[in-house]
Design an enzyme around this catalytic site. Structure first.
Site, PDB file in Angstrom:
ATOM      1  N   LYS A 154     -39.250 -44.596  11.334  1.00 15.91           N
ATOM      2  CA  LYS A 154     -39.979 -43.815  10.320  1.00 15.91           C
ATOM      3  C   LYS A 154     -39.084 -43.416   9.153  1.00 15.91           C
ATOM      4  O   LYS A 154     -39.521 -43.370   8.014  1.00 15.91           O
ATOM      5  CB  LYS A 154     -40.613 -42.562  10.941  1.00 15.91           C
ATOM      6  CG  LYS A 154     -39.602 -41.672  11.632  1.00 15.91           C
ATOM      7  CD  LYS A 154     -40.225 -40.702  12.603  1.00 15.91           C
ATOM      8  CE  LYS A 154     -39.156 -40.163  13.536  1.00 15.91           C
ATOM      9  NZ  LYS A 154     -38.994 -40.893  14.758  1.00 15.91           N
ATOM     10  N   GLY A 213     -35.317 -32.178  27.732  1.00 12.85           N
ATOM     11  CA  GLY A 213     -35.249 -33.476  27.046  1.00 12.85           C
ATOM     12  C   GLY A 213     -36.204 -33.586  25.867  1.00 12.85           C
ATOM     13  O   GLY A 213     -36.421 -34.675  25.329  1.00 12.85           O
ATOM     14  N   LYS A 239     -43.464 -38.979   9.168  1.00 15.39           N
ATOM     15  CA  LYS A 239     -44.655 -39.605   9.758  1.00 15.39           C
ATOM     16  C   LYS A 239     -45.876 -39.391   8.867  1.00 15.39           C
ATOM     17  O   LYS A 239     -46.681 -40.298   8.664  1.00 15.39           O
ATOM     18  CB  LYS A 239     -44.895 -39.022  11.151  1.00 15.39           C
ATOM     19  CG  LYS A 239     -43.839 -39.461  12.165  1.00 15.39           C
ATOM     20  CD  LYS A 239     -43.963 -38.657  13.449  1.00 15.39           C
ATOM     21  CE  LYS A 239     -42.976 -39.121  14.508  1.00 15.39           C
ATOM     22  NZ  LYS A 239     -42.863 -38.152  15.623  1.00 15.39           N
TER      23      LYS A 239
HETATM   24  N1  LIG Z   1     -37.521 -42.660  21.807  1.00 12.10           N
HETATM   25  C1  LIG Z   1     -38.789 -42.526  21.437  1.00 12.10           C
HETATM   26  O1  LIG Z   1     -39.627 -42.024  22.194  1.00 12.10           O
HETATM   27  C2  LIG Z   1     -39.232 -43.027  20.075  1.00 12.10           C
HETATM   28  C3  LIG Z   1     -40.590 -42.868  19.696  1.00 12.10           C
HETATM   29  C4  LIG Z   1     -41.010 -43.358  18.453  1.00 12.10           C
HETATM   30  C5  LIG Z   1     -40.107 -43.973  17.624  1.00 12.10           C
HETATM   31  N2  LIG Z   1     -38.799 -44.084  17.996  1.00 12.10           N
HETATM   32  C6  LIG Z   1     -37.884 -44.749  17.066  1.00 12.10           C
HETATM   33  O2  LIG Z   1     -37.374 -45.916  17.702  1.00 12.10           O
HETATM   34  C7  LIG Z   1     -36.054 -46.175  17.248  1.00 12.10           C
HETATM   35  C8  LIG Z   1     -35.135 -46.263  18.466  1.00 12.10           C
HETATM   36  O3  LIG Z   1     -35.174 -45.053  19.174  1.00 12.10           O
HETATM   37  P1  LIG Z   1     -34.516 -44.891  20.627  1.00 12.10           P
HETATM   38  O4  LIG Z   1     -34.973 -43.570  21.133  1.00 12.10           O
HETATM   39  O5  LIG Z   1     -34.747 -46.108  21.447  1.00 12.10           O
HETATM   40  O6  LIG Z   1     -32.957 -44.796  20.228  1.00 12.10           O
HETATM   41  P2  LIG Z   1     -31.687 -44.859  21.200  1.00 12.10           P
HETATM   42  O7  LIG Z   1     -32.079 -44.659  22.625  1.00 12.10           O
HETATM   43  O8  LIG Z   1     -30.667 -43.984  20.599  1.00 12.10           O
HETATM   44  O9  LIG Z   1     -31.203 -46.382  21.063  1.00 12.10           O
HETATM   45  C9  LIG Z   1     -30.659 -46.891  19.875  1.00 12.10           C
HETATM   46  C10 LIG Z   1     -30.108 -48.275  20.163  1.00 12.10           C
HETATM   47  O10 LIG Z   1     -29.714 -48.872  18.928  1.00 12.10           O
HETATM   48  C11 LIG Z   1     -28.373 -49.346  19.048  1.00 12.10           C
HETATM   49  N3  LIG Z   1     -27.745 -49.226  17.739  1.00 12.10           N
HETATM   50  C12 LIG Z   1     -27.607 -48.117  16.977  1.00 12.10           C
HETATM   51  N4  LIG Z   1     -26.946 -48.410  15.827  1.00 12.10           N
HETATM   52  C13 LIG Z   1     -26.655 -49.726  15.887  1.00 12.10           C
HETATM   53  C14 LIG Z   1     -25.959 -50.612  15.025  1.00 12.10           C
HETATM   54  N5  LIG Z   1     -25.432 -50.185  13.877  1.00 12.10           N
HETATM   55  N6  LIG Z   1     -25.847 -51.917  15.384  1.00 12.10           N
HETATM   56  C15 LIG Z   1     -26.367 -52.354  16.566  1.00 12.10           C
HETATM   57  N7  LIG Z   1     -27.043 -51.553  17.419  1.00 12.10           N
HETATM   58  C16 LIG Z   1     -27.168 -50.259  17.088  1.00 12.10           C
HETATM   59  C17 LIG Z   1     -27.720 -48.466  20.091  1.00 12.10           C
HETATM   60  O11 LIG Z   1     -26.591 -49.130  20.641  1.00 12.10           O
HETATM   61  P3  LIG Z   1     -25.742 -48.496  21.879  1.00 12.10           P
HETATM   62  O12 LIG Z   1     -26.682 -48.617  23.064  1.00 12.10           O
HETATM   63  O13 LIG Z   1     -24.539 -49.342  22.019  1.00 12.10           O
HETATM   64  O14 LIG Z   1     -25.474 -47.076  21.497  1.00 12.10           O
HETATM   65  C18 LIG Z   1     -28.882 -48.281  21.076  1.00 12.10           C
HETATM   66  O15 LIG Z   1     -28.957 -49.379  21.956  1.00 12.10           O
HETATM   67  C19 LIG Z   1     -35.715 -45.041  16.271  1.00 12.10           C
HETATM   68  O16 LIG Z   1     -35.994 -45.461  14.957  1.00 12.10           O
HETATM   69  C20 LIG Z   1     -36.665 -43.926  16.691  1.00 12.10           C
HETATM   70  O17 LIG Z   1     -36.975 -43.039  15.634  1.00 12.10           O
HETATM   71  C21 LIG Z   1     -38.348 -43.628  19.200  1.00 12.10           C
END
Ligand SMILES: NC(=O)c1ccc[n+]([C@@H]2O[C@H](COP(=O)([O-])OP(=O)(O)OC[C@H]3O[C@@H](n4cnc5c(N)ncnc54)[C@H](OP(=O)(O)O)[C@@H]3O)[C@@H](O)[C@H]2O)c1
Length: 303
Positions: A91, A172, A190
């Protein structure tokens, strides 16, 4: 049918759940590569076997589930400039650079999809897109941030802000640094995305009047929630006292809700606004559209 080769960036909460869906789900998809920051790190879901670890090369679609703006902006520009589809849940990227990226996708016959960027697994963007077809959306109103719902509902049960925030962090629901959520930025991004789709003009986060919940007072028994609202003219995110009979007051946990008023009729959708599996489901649904041959461009009519 040839398999769509996916270059995935991010193997975190959402990315690893998408990896499982790609393996177990019905679509003809192949995970070609996965990029992470630190490939050596211990993880709850191991990096997939037999998949190249690194940034996407020679793929049919790039899926970015990393977060942040700087890295994703470069990946999105590069992908869309070559006419490939870019799928994301980001977002922050879309509420800051959505107009540029949708123009780039349009100019190169690419595609830009981001169902999961608002409402997690709940198809809010799709509902707004559908209802926008007649050009008669009057307003949007919703609760799209779970952290503030958790804190405000705990405060309504008599806890102080500091106590409620600590409980949210322990459960969490809040990050160690909660500012993005409690200052209203998450909800503002959003809302800007939804309003851009609703009225056919891209609007960024900076156009939202947002006050967040820091310093807000909640009396025991009161139902105050961080409510995101938009009309064609104005976007606001602010704490509002709700009637207990309001459908918005019933939202709890990670649930998000959106009401759309069209020609006097209210349409409403709610569901899990976060969580790896639910959010990955929305990304998977975007991939289903690509498999079906669609090339949608989010904000395509709004730039
Ligand atoms: N979590 C939710 O419920 C949710 C809901 C809606 C939207 N989102 C969106 O979805 C996206 C991901 O969220 P998430 O919760 O899955 O995040 P997360 O658990 O923090 O995972 C982020 C992943 O991206 C990798 N990463 C970060 N920077 C990078 C880079 N420069 N190069 C390569 N890989 C990189 C990280 O690598 P490492 O594993 O090595 O650290 C990790 O695997 C975000 O934009 C978030 O706003 C999340």
């Amino acid at each position: 049918m040839p398999r769509l080769r996916i270059g995935l960036i991010g193997w975190g909460t959402v990315g690893s759940a998408l990896g499982e869906l790609i393996e177990s789900g019905p679509l003809p998809l192949e995970l070609e590569s996965v990029a992470v920051r630190d490939a050596a790190r211990e993880r709850s879901r191991a990096l997939p076997d037999g998949v190249r670890i690194g940034l996407p090369e020679g793929v049919d679609v790039v899926v970015e589930l990393a977060g942040g703006v700087d890295g994703p902006l470069g990946w999105a520009r590069e992908t869309l400039a070559t006419g490939l589809p870019y799928v994301t849940a980001n977002k922050a990227l879309l509420a800051s650079h959505g107009d540029e990226l949708s123009r780039l996708a349009g100019a190169n016959r690419g595609a830009l999809l981001a169902s999961a960027s608002v409402g997690g697994g709940t198809p809010m963007i799709e509902m707004v897109e559908h209802l926008a077809a007649t050009g008669q959306i009057e307003s949007l109103r919703g609760i799209v941030n779970a952290t503030t719902t958790y804190i405000l509902s705990a405060m309504g049960e008599g806890r102080s802000y500091a106590d409620a925030l600590r409980a949210a962090q322990e459960a969490g629901y809040a990050e160690a640094d909660p500012s993005f959520d409690v200052e209203g930025r998450d909800a503002a991004q959003k809302l800007a995305i939804l309003a851009s789709v609703a009225w056919g003009r891209w609007r960024g986060e900076s156009e939202v009047d947002s006050s967040g919940i820091v310093g807000v007072a909640v009396q025991p028994g009161e139902t105050i929630r961080l409510v995101a609202q938009a009309t064609r003219e104005r976007m606001t995110v602010e704490p509002i006292q709700l009637q207990t009979s309001s459908p918005l007051a019933a939202v709890a946990g990670v649930e998000s809700i959106l009401e759309v008023v069209v020609a006097g009729a209210t349409f409403r959708i709610s569901g899990p606004g976060a969580g790896g599996r639910a959010t990955a489901g929305a990304v998977y649904a975007d991939l289903a559209r690509l498999v079906a041959g669609e090339r949608p461009i989010l904000f395509g009519g709004a730039s």
